[in-house]
Scaffold this motif. Structure first.
Motif, mmCIF file in Angstrom:
data_model
loop_
_atom_site.group_PDB
_atom_site.id
_atom_site.type_symbol
_atom_site.label_atom_id
_atom_site.label_comp_id
_atom_site.label_asym_id
_atom_site.label_seq_id
_atom_site.Cartn_x
_atom_site.Cartn_y
_atom_site.Cartn_z
ATOM 1 N N UNK A 99 31.393 55.074 -13.964
ATOM 2 C CA UNK A 99 31.323 56.217 -13.072
ATOM 3 C C UNK A 99 32.555 56.987 -13.008
ATOM 4 N N UNK A 100 32.845 58.178 -12.491
ATOM 5 C CA UNK A 100 33.932 58.599 -12.282
ATOM 6 C C UNK A 100 34.682 58.006 -11.186
ATOM 7 N N UNK A 101 33.982 57.525 -10.077
ATOM 8 C CA UNK A 101 34.656 56.615 -9.125
ATOM 9 C C UNK A 101 35.426 55.429 -9.567
ATOM 10 N N UNK A 102 34.587 54.655 -10.565
ATOM 11 C CA UNK A 102 35.227 53.398 -11.334
ATOM 12 C C UNK A 102 36.374 53.785 -11.964
ATOM 13 N N UNK A 103 36.487 54.931 -12.892
ATOM 14 C CA UNK A 103 37.553 55.261 -13.666
ATOM 15 C C UNK A 103 38.812 55.539 -12.705
ATOM 16 N N UNK A 104 38.645 56.353 -11.591
ATOM 17 C CA UNK A 104 39.519 56.591 -10.622
ATOM 18 C C UNK A 104 40.051 55.598 -9.979
ATOM 19 N N UNK A 105 39.579 54.214 -9.576
ATOM 20 C CA UNK A 105 40.082 53.008 -9.105
ATOM 21 C C UNK A 105 40.485 52.170 -10.292
ATOM 22 N N UNK A 106 40.221 52.285 -11.503
ATOM 23 C CA UNK A 106 40.595 51.589 -12.606
ATOM 24 C C UNK A 106 42.023 52.003 -13.130
ATOM 25 N N UNK A 107 42.248 53.289 -12.934
ATOM 26 C CA UNK A 107 43.454 54.019 -13.290
ATOM 27 C C UNK A 107 44.537 54.371 -12.170
ATOM 28 N N UNK A 108 45.152 53.444 -11.570
ATOM 29 C CA UNK A 108 45.942 53.490 -10.381
ATOM 30 C C UNK A 108 47.128 54.430 -10.493
ATOM 31 N N UNK A 109 46.978 55.462 -9.815
ATOM 32 C CA UNK A 109 48.082 56.405 -10.035
ATOM 33 C C UNK A 109 47.657 57.892 -10.631
ATOM 34 N N UNK A 110 46.514 57.881 -11.074
ATOM 35 C CA UNK A 110 46.030 59.242 -11.766
ATOM 36 C C UNK A 110 45.337 60.028 -10.581
ATOM 37 N N UNK A 111 45.572 61.318 -10.496
ATOM 38 C CA UNK A 111 45.073 62.095 -9.590
ATOM 39 C C UNK A 111 43.621 62.628 -9.894
ATOM 40 N N UNK A 112 42.765 62.972 -9.160
ATOM 41 C CA UNK A 112 41.163 63.511 -9.270
ATOM 42 C C UNK A 112 41.445 64.597 -10.461
ATOM 43 N N UNK A 113 42.276 65.590 -9.961
ATOM 44 C CA UNK A 113 42.398 66.518 -10.990
ATOM 45 C C UNK A 113 42.756 66.321 -12.266
ATOM 46 N N UNK A 114 43.675 65.369 -12.471
ATOM 47 C CA UNK A 114 44.224 65.118 -13.815
ATOM 48 C C UNK A 114 42.989 64.314 -14.493
ATOM 49 N N UNK A 115 42.317 63.468 -13.792
ATOM 50 C CA UNK A 115 41.303 62.727 -14.630
ATOM 51 C C UNK A 115 39.823 63.662 -14.975
ATOM 52 N N UNK A 116 39.947 64.538 -14.045
ATOM 53 C CA UNK A 116 38.732 65.512 -14.484
ATOM 54 C C UNK A 116 39.111 66.298 -15.576
ATOM 55 N N UNK A 117 40.557 66.608 -15.796
ATOM 56 C CA UNK A 117 40.749 67.370 -16.874
ATOM 57 C C UNK A 117 40.838 66.564 -18.083
ATOM 58 N N UNK A 118 41.335 65.219 -17.912
ATOM 59 C CA UNK A 118 41.224 64.465 -19.159
ATOM 60 C C UNK A 118 39.908 64.126 -19.564
ATOM 61 N N UNK A 119 38.907 63.836 -18.747
ATOM 62 C CA UNK A 119 37.311 63.908 -19.126
ATOM 63 C C UNK A 119 36.793 64.956 -19.849
#
Length: 110
Positions: free
Chosen positions: A37-57
């Motif tokens: 899930x998005x939330x799991x990715x955010x937790x597993x990638x300490x230091x990445x911002x939500x906007x950046x994760x969304x852009x990468x996905x």
């Protein structure tokens, strides 16, 4: 903003156009374990911002590396998972991880 590219007709440059952005290979690493899930990715990638994760996905979906899927009820969660093309990066990630281990001295307290 247009996507950055090396603009070269060559294998390594083409690969880096697809996966060379910061965090992309770490997202692949997380998804090699299985759908997340998005939330799991955010937790597993300490230091990445939500906007950046969304852009990468979004970029990784456009490259055909991942797909977004809604799990059937009762879960109903949206997950991201690697496509066959994305999973084919595993040997390269293993080789890079082994290469990186040679440069690690000691773990940092953080």
């Amino acid at each position: 903003m247009p996507r950055r590219t090396y603009g070269q007709f060559e294998g390594l440059a083409t690969a880096l156009d697809a996966v060379g952005e910061r965090w992309t290979l770490l997202v692949v690493r997380e998804l090699l374990i299985g759908p997340r899930r998005y939330k799991d990715l955010l937790e597993g990638l300490a230091g990445i911002g939500t906007n950046l994760l969304a852009a990468r996905l979004k970029a990784m979906q456009a490259e055909g590396l991942i797909e977004r899927r809604v799990l059937p009820a009762p879960a109903g969660s949206t997950v991201y998972e690697l496509t066959e093309r994305g999973r084919s990066l595993e040997p390269a990630l293993i080789a890079l991880a082994q290469w990186g281990l040679a440069g690690i001295d000691e773990p940092k307290p953080t």
